[in-house]
Design a protein around this motif. Structure first.
Motif, PDB file in Angstrom:
ATOM      1  N   LEU A 185     -48.952 -24.310 -37.156  1.00 54.95           N
ATOM      2  CA  LEU A 185     -48.491 -25.387 -38.038  1.00 54.95           C
ATOM      3  C   LEU A 185     -46.975 -25.518 -38.023  1.00 54.95           C
ATOM      4  O   LEU A 185     -46.436 -26.625 -38.123  1.00 54.95           O
ATOM      5  CB  LEU A 185     -48.988 -25.145 -39.462  1.00 54.95           C
ATOM      6  CG  LEU A 185     -50.482 -25.370 -39.688  1.00 54.95           C
ATOM      7  CD1 LEU A 185     -50.877 -24.911 -41.089  1.00 54.95           C
ATOM      8  CD2 LEU A 185     -50.849 -26.835 -39.489  1.00 54.95           C
ATOM      9  N   LYS A 186     -46.285 -24.398 -37.855  1.00 53.18           N
ATOM     10  CA  LYS A 186     -44.820 -24.423 -37.818  1.00 53.18           C
ATOM     11  C   LYS A 186     -44.314 -25.325 -36.710  1.00 53.18           C
ATOM     12  O   LYS A 186     -43.309 -26.038 -36.876  1.00 53.18           O
ATOM     13  CB  LYS A 186     -44.297 -22.998 -37.625  1.00 53.18           C
ATOM     14  CG  LYS A 186     -42.778 -22.895 -37.511  1.00 53.18           C
ATOM     15  CD  LYS A 186     -42.371 -21.447 -37.288  1.00 53.18           C
ATOM     16  CE  LYS A 186     -40.867 -21.321 -37.086  1.00 53.18           C
ATOM     17  NZ  LYS A 186     -40.475 -19.902 -36.836  1.00 53.18           N
ATOM     18  N   TYR A 187     -45.021 -25.327 -35.582  1.00 49.89           N
ATOM     19  CA  TYR A 187     -44.573 -26.108 -34.429  1.00 49.89           C
ATOM     20  C   TYR A 187     -45.390 -27.383 -34.220  1.00 49.89           C
ATOM     21  O   TYR A 187     -44.828 -28.453 -33.979  1.00 49.89           O
ATOM     22  CB  TYR A 187     -44.656 -25.245 -33.164  1.00 49.89           C
ATOM     23  CG  TYR A 187     -43.691 -24.090 -33.167  1.00 49.89           C
ATOM     24  CD1 TYR A 187     -42.354 -24.274 -32.821  1.00 49.89           C
ATOM     25  CD2 TYR A 187     -44.101 -22.809 -33.527  1.00 49.89           C
ATOM     26  CE1 TYR A 187     -41.458 -23.220 -32.825  1.00 49.89           C
ATOM     27  CE2 TYR A 187     -43.219 -21.740 -33.535  1.00 49.89           C
ATOM     28  CZ  TYR A 187     -41.893 -21.950 -33.188  1.00 49.89           C
ATOM     29  OH  TYR A 187     -41.010 -20.907 -33.202  1.00 49.89           O
ATOM     30  N   GLU A 188     -46.706 -27.281 -34.289  1.00 50.51           N
ATOM     31  CA  GLU A 188     -47.549 -28.435 -33.980  1.00 50.51           C
ATOM     32  C   GLU A 188     -47.538 -29.484 -35.093  1.00 50.51           C
ATOM     33  O   GLU A 188     -47.783 -30.663 -34.839  1.00 50.51           O
ATOM     34  CB  GLU A 188     -48.990 -27.985 -33.709  1.00 50.51           C
ATOM     35  CG  GLU A 188     -49.138 -26.927 -32.637  1.00 50.51           C
ATOM     36  CD  GLU A 188     -48.560 -27.331 -31.300  1.00 50.51           C
ATOM     37  OE1 GLU A 188     -48.340 -28.526 -31.067  1.00 50.51           O
ATOM     38  OE2 GLU A 188     -48.320 -26.423 -30.469  1.00 50.51           O
ATOM     39  N   ASN A 189     -47.257 -29.054 -36.333  1.00 54.17           N
ATOM     40  CA  ASN A 189     -47.206 -29.995 -37.453  1.00 54.17           C
ATOM     41  C   ASN A 189     -45.766 -30.353 -37.812  1.00 54.17           C
ATOM     42  O   ASN A 189     -45.508 -30.972 -38.844  1.00 54.17           O
ATOM     43  CB  ASN A 189     -47.915 -29.395 -38.667  1.00 54.17           C
ATOM     44  CG  ASN A 189     -48.337 -30.437 -39.687  1.00 54.17           C
ATOM     45  OD1 ASN A 189     -48.742 -31.539 -39.337  1.00 54.17           O
ATOM     46  ND2 ASN A 189     -48.250 -30.091 -40.964  1.00 54.17           N
ATOM     47  N   ALA A 190     -44.832 -29.952 -36.961  1.00 53.41           N
ATOM     48  CA  ALA A 190     -43.418 -30.231 -37.208  1.00 53.41           C
ATOM     49  C   ALA A 190     -43.192 -31.732 -37.291  1.00 53.41           C
ATOM     50  O   ALA A 190     -43.771 -32.509 -36.534  1.00 53.41           O
ATOM     51  CB  ALA A 190     -42.563 -29.639 -36.089  1.00 53.41           C
ATOM     52  N   ALA A 191     -42.360 -32.153 -38.227  1.00 50.82           N
ATOM     53  CA  ALA A 191     -42.087 -33.576 -38.452  1.00 50.82           C
ATOM     54  C   ALA A 191     -43.362 -34.323 -38.839  1.00 50.82           C
ATOM     55  O   ALA A 191     -43.444 -35.536 -38.750  1.00 50.82           O
ATOM     56  CB  ALA A 191     -41.439 -34.227 -37.235  1.00 50.82           C
ATOM     57  N   ARG A 192     -44.365 -33.539 -39.260  1.00 55.04           N
ATOM     58  CA  ARG A 192     -45.619 -34.093 -39.769  1.00 55.04           C
ATOM     59  C   ARG A 192     -46.226 -35.123 -38.816  1.00 55.04           C
ATOM     60  O   ARG A 192     -46.513 -34.816 -37.677  1.00 55.04           O
ATOM     61  CB  ARG A 192     -45.411 -34.670 -41.172  1.00 55.04           C
ATOM     62  CG  ARG A 192     -44.895 -33.649 -42.185  1.00 55.04           C
ATOM     63  CD  ARG A 192     -45.859 -32.477 -42.328  1.00 55.04           C
ATOM     64  NE  ARG A 192     -45.498 -31.619 -43.441  1.00 55.04           N
ATOM     65  CZ  ARG A 192     -44.735 -30.531 -43.347  1.00 55.04           C
ATOM     66  NH1 ARG A 192     -44.225 -30.201 -42.173  1.00 55.04           N
ATOM     67  NH2 ARG A 192     -44.488 -29.795 -44.408  1.00 55.04           N
ATOM     68  N   ALA A 193     -46.398 -36.331 -39.229  1.00 54.08           N
ATOM     69  CA  ALA A 193     -47.115 -37.329 -38.427  1.00 54.08           C
ATOM     70  C   ALA A 193     -46.385 -37.700 -37.139  1.00 54.08           C
ATOM     71  O   ALA A 193     -46.938 -38.385 -36.290  1.00 54.08           O
ATOM     72  CB  ALA A 193     -47.375 -38.582 -39.255  1.00 54.08           C
ATOM     73  N   GLY A 194     -45.129 -37.237 -36.979  1.00 54.16           N
ATOM     74  CA  GLY A 194     -44.391 -37.538 -35.757  1.00 54.16           C
ATOM     75  C   GLY A 194     -44.585 -36.512 -34.658  1.00 54.16           C
ATOM     76  O   GLY A 194     -44.073 -36.704 -33.551  1.00 54.16           O
ATOM     77  N   SER A 203     -47.472 -16.849 -21.720  1.00 47.68           N
ATOM     78  CA  SER A 203     -46.109 -16.739 -21.189  1.00 47.68           C
ATOM     79  C   SER A 203     -45.316 -15.666 -21.914  1.00 47.68           C
ATOM     80  O   SER A 203     -44.224 -15.298 -21.478  1.00 47.68           O
ATOM     81  CB  SER A 203     -45.390 -18.079 -21.329  1.00 47.68           C
ATOM     82  OG  SER A 203     -45.274 -18.432 -22.704  1.00 47.68           O
ATOM     83  N   GLY A 204     -45.852 -15.170 -23.012  1.00 45.06           N
ATOM     84  CA  GLY A 204     -45.153 -14.202 -23.851  1.00 45.06           C
ATOM     85  C   GLY A 204     -44.656 -14.791 -25.145  1.00 45.06           C
ATOM     86  O   GLY A 204     -44.202 -14.068 -26.029  1.00 45.06           O
ATOM     87  N   ASN A 205     -44.735 -16.118 -25.296  1.00 43.86           N
ATOM     88  CA  ASN A 205     -44.348 -16.789 -26.534  1.00 43.86           C
ATOM     89  C   ASN A 205     -45.611 -17.001 -27.369  1.00 43.86           C
ATOM     90  O   ASN A 205     -46.477 -17.793 -27.010  1.00 43.86           O
ATOM     91  CB  ASN A 205     -43.693 -18.131 -26.225  1.00 43.86           C
ATOM     92  CG  ASN A 205     -43.100 -18.796 -27.454  1.00 43.86           C
ATOM     93  OD1 ASN A 205     -43.572 -18.581 -28.576  1.00 43.86           O
ATOM     94  ND2 ASN A 205     -42.084 -19.616 -27.273  1.00 43.86           N
ATOM     95  N   PRO A 206     -45.738 -16.309 -28.519  1.00 41.82           N
ATOM     96  CA  PRO A 206     -46.996 -16.339 -29.275  1.00 41.82           C
ATOM     97  C   PRO A 206     -47.371 -17.693 -29.846  1.00 41.82           C
ATOM     98  O   PRO A 206     -48.541 -17.928 -30.146  1.00 41.82           O
ATOM     99  CB  PRO A 206     -46.763 -15.315 -30.390  1.00 41.82           C
ATOM    100  CG  PRO A 206     -45.273 -15.192 -30.519  1.00 41.82           C
ATOM    101  CD  PRO A 206     -44.737 -15.404 -29.142  1.00 41.82           C
ATOM    102  N   ARG A 207     -46.429 -18.612 -29.975  1.00 41.93           N
ATOM    103  CA  ARG A 207     -46.762 -19.916 -30.563  1.00 41.93           C
ATOM    104  C   ARG A 207     -47.779 -20.667 -29.718  1.00 41.93           C
ATOM    105  O   ARG A 207     -48.581 -21.446 -30.239  1.00 41.93           O
ATOM    106  CB  ARG A 207     -45.513 -20.787 -30.735  1.00 41.93           C
ATOM    107  CG  ARG A 207     -44.827 -21.196 -29.441  1.00 41.93           C
ATOM    108  CD  ARG A 207     -43.837 -22.327 -29.607  1.00 41.93           C
ATOM    109  NE  ARG A 207     -44.482 -23.628 -29.795  1.00 41.93           N
ATOM    110  CZ  ARG A 207     -43.874 -24.785 -29.608  1.00 41.93           C
ATOM    111  NH1 ARG A 207     -42.583 -24.799 -29.249  1.00 41.93           N
ATOM    112  NH2 ARG A 207     -44.520 -25.916 -29.772  1.00 41.93           N
TER     113      ARG A 207
END
Length: 310
Positions: free
Chosen positions: A203-212, A251-255
């Protein structure tokens, strides 16, 4: 991107134009990512495609038609086939990317004996969720229906994808026919694809800027607006006793693999073979650039070889 294959691949690229015009987002490219990563990862190299003698590249087979809109699939046939196939779903944040992004990996897998199918599918500028997932399901069904034409056993076709393509592949693989009958894969290969949209990390990354956000544009709204759809679109929600053996490559990035602990725990509970491989430090696009590209192909080949034949 550099091609070392002469006329054959030049013709292949020229044939990739769709039959019907639709909006295309070209913001995701190998060139842009190479420019971004060059200083961060010393030794990173451009991909090159060098088919072996006897290998075939078959472009632009139509696997699905909607009115005047054809969806196409490219096929890499090995010189010495194992009878095992893999459908690879390209990434690009659900809005961009294309089949050619997987040509370097498909070539390496073909050289290891695997027949590779790379489908085109509808991206968010053209159609929102669940259109792309439906297309991937239909591409799997097509590959199974036509498997013997390409020297493949219909029940030995894996489904794999990278980034948003990994998310789509995982959803179709674990969805247990939620997009229609048939299409169940022999195995799943998820390369840096989010498995659960509702984790704090996702959610921190995929929901960033909400609807954008890219995910919100694809799903049709932010998590706050349509939480049930965000849960439904997460592959982790669908893991069960009939889920396929799974390889998750990070890739090693958990997000990018948010939800993988839940998925691996559920697979273990159902005694389904699963393997986790993570690079110590690598760019997100491990399927583009060496030395990560070759390691990724080796990991996929080793996992598929470890599975019992049906």
């Amino acid at each position: 991107m550099r091609f070392d294959t002469g006329f054959l691949l030049l013709a292949l690229i020229a044939l990739c134009a769709p039959a019907q015009a639709h909006e295309v987002d070209e913001s995701y490219s190998i060139a842009r990512r190479f420019a971004q990563y060059g200083a961060q990862y010393p030794g990173i190299t451009w991909p090159a495609i060098r088919p072996q003698a006897g290998e075939q590249i078959l472009p632009d087979r139509v696997y699905k038609t909607m009115g005047e809109r054809d969806l196409l699939i490219d096929i890499f046939r090995p010189a010495h086939a194992r009878g095992v196939g893999i459908v690879l779903v390209h990434g690009g944040a659900w809005r961009s990317g294309g089949r050619s992004h997987f040509y370097p990996l498909a070539n390496l897998l073909a050289q290891r004996g695997y027949t590779v199918f790379i489908p085109q599918y509808r991206l968010s500028p053209e159609a929102p969720y669940p259109a792309g997932a439906q297309d991937i399901h239909d591409a799997m069904v097509w590959a199974q229906d036509h498997a013997r034409d390409y020297g493949v056993s219909p029940d030995r076709i894996a489904l794999g994808g990278a980034s948003s393509g990994g998310q789509l592949a995982s959803l179709v693989a674990y969805g247990d026919e939620m997009f229609g009958a048939g299409g169940r894969p022999h195995a799943l290969i998820d390369m840096d694809g989010v498995l659960d949209f509702t984790t704090p990390e996702a959610l921190k990354y995929e929901n960033a800027a909400r609807a954008g956000s890219s995910a919100a544009k694809w799903l049709g709204g932010s998590f706050e607006q349509i939480p049930d759809r965000w849960r439904e679109a997460g592959a982790a929600s669908h893991v069960g006793p009939h889920s396929p053996p799974t390889l998750i490559i990070s890739s090693g990035n958990p997000r990018f693999t948010a939800g993988k602990d839940k998925v691996l725990a559920e697979l273990a509970r159902h005694k389904i073979p699963a393997r986790w491989y993570a690079f110590a430090k690598a760019p997100h696009d491990i399927w583009f650039f060496d030395p990560y590209l070759t390691t990724t192909a080796d990991q996929i080949a080793a996992f598929l070889q470890s599975l019992p034949q049906r």
